[in-house]
Design an enzyme around this catalytic site. Structure first.
Site, PDB file in Angstrom:
ATOM      1  CB  CYS A 159      37.412  72.384 166.966  1.00  0.00           C
ATOM      2  SG  CYS A 159      38.157  71.427 165.291  1.00  0.00           S
ATOM      3  CG  ASP A 160      35.678  76.407 171.836  1.00  0.00           C
ATOM      4  OD1 ASP A 160      35.368  75.650 172.254  1.00  0.00           O
ATOM      5  OD2 ASP A 160      35.314  77.585 171.854  1.00  0.00           O
TER       6      ASP A 160
END
Length: 197
Positions: free
Chosen positions: A70-71
């Site tokens: 995730c980012d």
């Protein structure tokens, strides 16, 4: 089909807590990917690229795993903001954000090593910031919380005091969209309950 190990390619305590809240106890294996080498200016593309790079860095260590990367970034008036590098930047960021509306983008990647499949998606949530004073900004930054988060705020912490409302997925603002995760698992032919501990 065998349920793979769920691997979280992130050091984010907030993402881990979100998964634990819905019964998923991930194996945490933070990525050491250098984000500075990616020069993308469109926030939706940027978070997908970064999330995929993080997941791909970790995936080889888990031959039978389901690796999630995730980012998150915040965009205000088209300008991308990640984590502030220091207190001065966090103060300046809040002086820019107060009274404004931002878009919080989170890229989500699942690499299923068993099926040899990769899904890449993103979610965006509108965040309405309160018009807070310089004194309040300085006190908030002094807590250290804004230095740990994309957008310089944590919805699950002190930052919740300074968010008027959000439009869209609440958990996305904290670090990952739980509804999007469920949909991605279904696309890979898993039920989220397969991962309950």
């Amino acid at each position: 089909m065998k349920t793979p190990q769920f691997i979280l390619a992130s050091a984010s305590p907030a993402r881990r807590r979100l998964l634990q809240t819905v019964g998923i106890e991930p194996i945490v294996s933070p990525s050491d990917f250098d984000e500075s080498q990616i020069q993308e200016t469109e926030p939706g593309k940027l978070v997908q690229i970064l999330a995929q790079c993080k997941a791909e860095t970790v995936a080889p260590q888990f031959p039978s795993g389901l690796v999630m990367g995730c980012d998150s970034v915040l965009a205000i008036d088209g300008k991308i903001h990640g984590k502030p590098i220091d207190a001065d930047e966090a103060i300046a960021r809040w002086q820019l954000m107060r009274g404004q509306v931002g878009d919080l983008y989170t890229g989500h990647v699942l690499i299923d090593k068993i099926q040899n499949r990769t899904l890449v998606k993103y979610q965006v949530t509108k965040v309405y910031f309160a018009n807070i004073s310089d004194r309040t900004i300085q006190a908030y930054v002094a807590t250290g919380e804004p230095l740990k988060c994309a957008g310089a705020f944590a919805l699950e912490g002190f930052g919740s005091l300074f968010i008027e409302k959000i439009a869209g997925c609440h958990s996305n603002v904290i670090g990952l969209s739980l509804p999007l995760l469920r949909q991605m698992l279904e696309e890979l032919n898993y039920d989220v309950t397969d991962f309950w501990k």
